[in-house]
Design an enzyme around this catalytic site. Structure first.
Site, mmCIF file in Angstrom:
data_model
loop_
_atom_site.group_PDB
_atom_site.id
_atom_site.type_symbol
_atom_site.label_atom_id
_atom_site.label_comp_id
_atom_site.label_asym_id
_atom_site.label_seq_id
_atom_site.Cartn_x
_atom_site.Cartn_y
_atom_site.Cartn_z
ATOM 1 N N ARG A 136 0.809 -1.219 0.000
ATOM 2 C CA ARG A 136 0.000 0.000 0.000
ATOM 3 C C ARG A 136 0.850 1.280 0.000
ATOM 4 O O ARG A 136 0.344 2.372 -0.199
ATOM 5 C CB ARG A 136 -0.945 -0.008 1.212
ATOM 6 C CG ARG A 136 -2.041 -1.060 1.101
ATOM 7 C CD ARG A 136 -2.723 -1.333 2.429
ATOM 8 N NE ARG A 136 -1.954 -2.249 3.276
ATOM 9 C CZ ARG A 136 -2.341 -2.673 4.472
ATOM 10 N NH1 ARG A 136 -3.504 -2.264 4.967
ATOM 11 N NH2 ARG A 136 -1.594 -3.503 5.181
ATOM 12 N N GLY A 162 -7.430 -4.646 13.276
ATOM 13 C CA GLY A 162 -7.947 -5.803 13.996
ATOM 14 C C GLY A 162 -8.645 -5.339 15.278
ATOM 15 O O GLY A 162 -8.182 -4.421 15.942
ATOM 16 N N GLY A 215 6.710 -4.271 12.549
ATOM 17 C CA GLY A 215 7.804 -3.367 12.154
ATOM 18 C C GLY A 215 7.360 -1.991 11.711
ATOM 19 O O GLY A 215 8.197 -1.151 11.382
ATOM 20 N N LYS A 230 32.400 28.085 2.155
ATOM 21 C CA LYS A 230 32.727 26.663 2.187
ATOM 22 C C LYS A 230 34.109 26.520 2.767
ATOM 23 O O LYS A 230 35.037 27.186 2.304
ATOM 24 C CB LYS A 230 32.687 26.075 0.773
ATOM 25 C CG LYS A 230 32.851 24.578 0.776
ATOM 26 C CD LYS A 230 33.680 24.050 -0.379
ATOM 27 C CE LYS A 230 35.146 24.219 -0.140
ATOM 28 N NZ LYS A 230 35.994 23.606 -1.179
ATOM 29 N N SER A 288 35.020 45.984 -3.192
ATOM 30 C CA SER A 288 33.922 45.260 -3.841
ATOM 31 C C SER A 288 34.402 44.581 -5.121
ATOM 32 O O SER A 288 35.287 45.095 -5.805
ATOM 33 C CB SER A 288 32.794 46.232 -4.193
ATOM 34 O OG SER A 288 32.219 46.698 -3.007
HETATM 35 C C1 UD1 Z 1 -1.930 -5.702 11.581
HETATM 36 C C2 UD1 Z 1 -2.778 -6.638 12.446
HETATM 37 C C3 UD1 Z 1 -4.014 -5.906 12.942
HETATM 38 C C4 UD1 Z 1 -3.600 -4.687 13.700
HETATM 39 C C5 UD1 Z 1 -2.687 -3.796 12.870
HETATM 40 C C6 UD1 Z 1 -2.112 -2.714 13.724
HETATM 41 C C7 UD1 Z 1 -2.478 -8.951 11.698
HETATM 42 C C8 UD1 Z 1 -3.056 -10.050 10.909
HETATM 43 N N1 UD1 Z 1 -3.168 -7.790 11.670
HETATM 44 O O1 UD1 Z 1 -2.652 -5.407 10.403
HETATM 45 O O2 UD1 Z 1 -4.766 -6.731 13.782
HETATM 46 O O3 UD1 Z 1 -4.732 -3.962 14.124
HETATM 47 O O4 UD1 Z 1 -1.599 -4.539 12.323
HETATM 48 O O5 UD1 Z 1 -1.387 -1.795 12.961
HETATM 49 O O6 UD1 Z 1 -1.465 -9.098 12.329
HETATM 50 N N2 UD1 Z 1 4.576 -9.183 8.222
HETATM 51 C C9 UD1 Z 1 5.563 -10.156 8.112
HETATM 52 N N3 UD1 Z 1 5.281 -11.299 7.450
HETATM 53 C C10 UD1 Z 1 4.070 -11.559 6.910
HETATM 54 C C11 UD1 Z 1 3.059 -10.573 7.026
HETATM 55 C C12 UD1 Z 1 3.351 -9.407 7.698
HETATM 56 O O7 UD1 Z 1 6.677 -9.967 8.591
HETATM 57 O O8 UD1 Z 1 3.905 -12.629 6.327
HETATM 58 C C13 UD1 Z 1 4.889 -7.919 8.898
HETATM 59 C C14 UD1 Z 1 4.804 -6.732 7.974
HETATM 60 O O9 UD1 Z 1 6.051 -6.504 7.362
HETATM 61 C C15 UD1 Z 1 4.413 -5.608 8.909
HETATM 62 C C16 UD1 Z 1 3.680 -6.300 10.033
HETATM 63 O O10 UD1 Z 1 3.951 -7.673 9.913
HETATM 64 O O11 UD1 Z 1 5.525 -4.913 9.418
HETATM 65 C C17 UD1 Z 1 2.185 -6.054 9.977
HETATM 66 O O12 UD1 Z 1 1.663 -6.376 8.714
HETATM 67 P P1 UD1 Z 1 0.596 -5.456 8.005
HETATM 68 O O13 UD1 Z 1 0.322 -6.020 6.673
HETATM 69 O O14 UD1 Z 1 1.008 -4.059 8.079
HETATM 70 O O15 UD1 Z 1 -0.684 -5.694 8.936
HETATM 71 P P2 UD1 Z 1 -1.964 -4.787 9.085
HETATM 72 O O16 UD1 Z 1 -2.872 -5.040 7.955
HETATM 73 O O17 UD1 Z 1 -1.580 -3.390 9.332
HETATM 74 CA CA CA Z 2 0.357 -2.342 9.470
#
Ligand code: UD1
Ligand code: CA
Length: 475
Positions: free
Chosen positions: A15, A140, A103, A354, A408
């Site tokens: 996104r 969530g 992250g 500089k 100057s």
């Molecule tokens: C997630 C939570 C949601 C919460 C929200 C808060 C889940 C399923 N959903 O949604 O409940 O309210 O964050 O901001 O956890 N990642 C991995 N491996 C994967 C998938 C994701 O490392 O296979 C990491 C992503 O890099 C990211 C983090 O997990 O840093 C969260 O993933 P993201 O897709 O941002 O989750 P949200 O849809 O924001």
């Molecule tokens: Ca997120």
């Protein structure tokens, strides 16, 4: 028994509409992930595991020499947060405990995490960090039992029935604390039967609850701490919130900030008393502002030390410089790296410095370039003065003494030295050293046309005169 931290950062962040891994996008000039690393490091874990996947090489390179040690764990296919954690299990012991974070939430504070980590003191329970937000869209949701006390599940928006969505504004921040033994036992039981077809870590909550394990919700009172970044709009929202917090700290220290919404600090800013910061100012790297300093509008200051009582007027750019007490710079000044100004120096508009060292009370008021120059004290540099420091291959130094008057539009062809109390005439091209107390001019005759002489004739006569001179020179 050891305490570990897991940060999930394997996703691309589709996104964000960028090829760069999401956690590398900057907040206040630093990658999102760096903010989280700095915060969790304060909890003194045994190890910080970062789960990477998309753009792993780029990610690891960006943190190559990072002061916080990182254990990188590869998640080859991004099949959900539950799958991501599974890849860390081989590096954990049954008796260890973990704090898991996403992250993409750089604003989370150490204090908030400490409250959550406390639940690890008691065996066999899981802590969930929640927050109540005005707009929970896309997040969530925390599902509690009928009397609202116990947390029984977390459901993703896509998996909740339409009529329930708007009733719940308590959200999952994505931060969990639990013993490794529970992860080992229950993580393999999570399925990917949901709207996204992913293994959700959040499903652990319902699973544990059903098994009679207590879920302890810790509500993060400042809900902005839970802000996650999924797109550029959220990135800018987090950036602004981060800046607001920093500026609030400055104001607590007594800084007068004309508009807290229009100051950006991308690094560390140290301030003395009675400092005033005007609008649209950016501070990058390490900057310190001495007591009584004024920073004008639309000014950028990077990696610089600004003394006491300094006035940096609007539209100035200062980088890698030291500005002495009671000096004045700008408006429209450009101070480049390696510049050191002593006290009471005056640098005016359209002056570029500089690697220039200027002594006490020296002035360069207008339209000047001083590069690779060492200038003494009480010297005046006239408008339009240029140090010609570059011959196309090498750079050379210009040295100017104390109490010098540079007329100057003087060109100083480096390397060249101008002694103390020397003077150069306006428009001079100085190719040779000027001694102490000497006056040096380069002569140009001012000509006029006679009453009946056209401009053309005058110019023709000059040409003939110059040609004769050249011929003589050739002989
Ligand atoms: C997630 C939570 C949601 C919460 C929200 C808060 C889940 C399923 N959903 O949604 O409940 O309210 O964050 O901001 O956890 N990642 C991995 N491996 C994967 C998938 C994701 O490392 O296979 C990491 C992503 O890099 C990211 C983090 O997990 O840093 C969260 O993933 P993201 O897709 O941002 O989750 P949200 O849809 O924001
Ligand atoms: Ca997120």
């Amino acid at each position: 028994m050891a305490f570990h931290i897991i940060i999930l950062a394997a996703g691309q962040g589709t996104r964000m509409r960028s090829d760069k891994p999401k956690v590398l996008h900057p907040v206040a000039g630093k990658p999102i992930l760096a903010h989280i690393l700095n915060t969790v490091n304060g909890l003194k874990p045994k190890l910080i595991h970062v789960v990477y996947g998309y753009g792993g090489e780029q990610l690891q390179k960006a943190f190559e020499n990072y002061p916080v040690p990182i254990h990188w764990v590869n998640q080859p296919k991004q099949q959900g947060t539950g799958d991501a954690v599974k890849h860390v299990l081989p590096f954990l012991n049954e008796k260890d405990t973990v704090l898991i974070l996403l992250g993409d939430m750089p604003l989370i504070s150490e204090r908030c995490l400490q409250d959550l980590v406390k639940i690890l003191d008691k065996k066999d329970q899981m802590g969930v960090l929640t927050a109540c937000v005005e707009d929970p869209d896309g997040l969530g949701r925390i599902i509690r039992d009928e009397d609202g006390k116990k947390v029984i599940a977390i459901q993703e928006q896509k998996d909740i029935k339409e009529d329930r969505i708007h009733q719940i504004n308590e959200i999952n921040t994505g931060v969990f604390a639990l013993p490794v033994s529970l992860l080992q036992r229950y993580l393999p039981r999570i399925t990917n039967r949901n709207a996204q077809g992913e293994y959700y870590l959040v499903d652990l909550v319902e699973l544990l609850h059903r098994e009679g394990i207590t879920i302890i919700p810790i509500v993060c009172k400042e809900s902005w701490q839970a802000l996650g970044i999924n797109n550029k709009a959220q990135l800018s929202k987090v950036e602004r919130q981060y800046q607001r917090l920093q500026v609030a700290k400055l104001m607590e220290q007594g800084v007068t900030v004309i508009d807290p919404e229009r100051v950006d600090i991308r690094g560390e800013l140290r301030v003395g008393k009675e400092v005033t910061i005007d609008v649209n100012t950016i501070f990058e790297g390490e900057v310190s502002l001495g007591e009584g300093t004024y920073i004008g509008a639309n000014t950028i200051i990077k990696d610089s030390t600004i003394g006491k009582g300094v006035r940096i007027a609007s539209h100035s750019v200062v980088e890698g410089a030291t500005i002495g007490d009671n000096s004045a710079v700008g408006p429209f000044a450009r101070i480049r790296p390696g510049t050191i100004l002593a006290e009471e120096v005056h640098i005016g508009n359209f002056v570029e410095l500089k690697k220039a060292k200027l002594g006490k009370n020296t002035k360069a008021g207008h339209l000047t370039y001083l590069g690779d120059a060492i200038v003494g004290s009480y010297t005046n540099i006239g408008a339009g003065t240029i140090t010609c420091n570059y011959d196309g291959c090498n750079k050379y130094e210009t040295r100017i003494g104390d109490h010098v008057f540079i007329g100057s539009n003087t060109l100083l062809r480096a390397p060249v030295n101008i002694g103390d109390h020397a003077t150069t005439g306006a428009g001079a091209v100085i190719r040779h050293d000027v001694d102490k107390n000497q006056l040096s001019i380069t002569w140009q005759k001012q000509l006029f046309n006679n009453e009946n002489e056209s401009f053309k004739t005058l110019i023709k006569n000059i040409d003939i005169f110059l040609d004769e001179k050249l011929d003589k020179n050739k002989k």
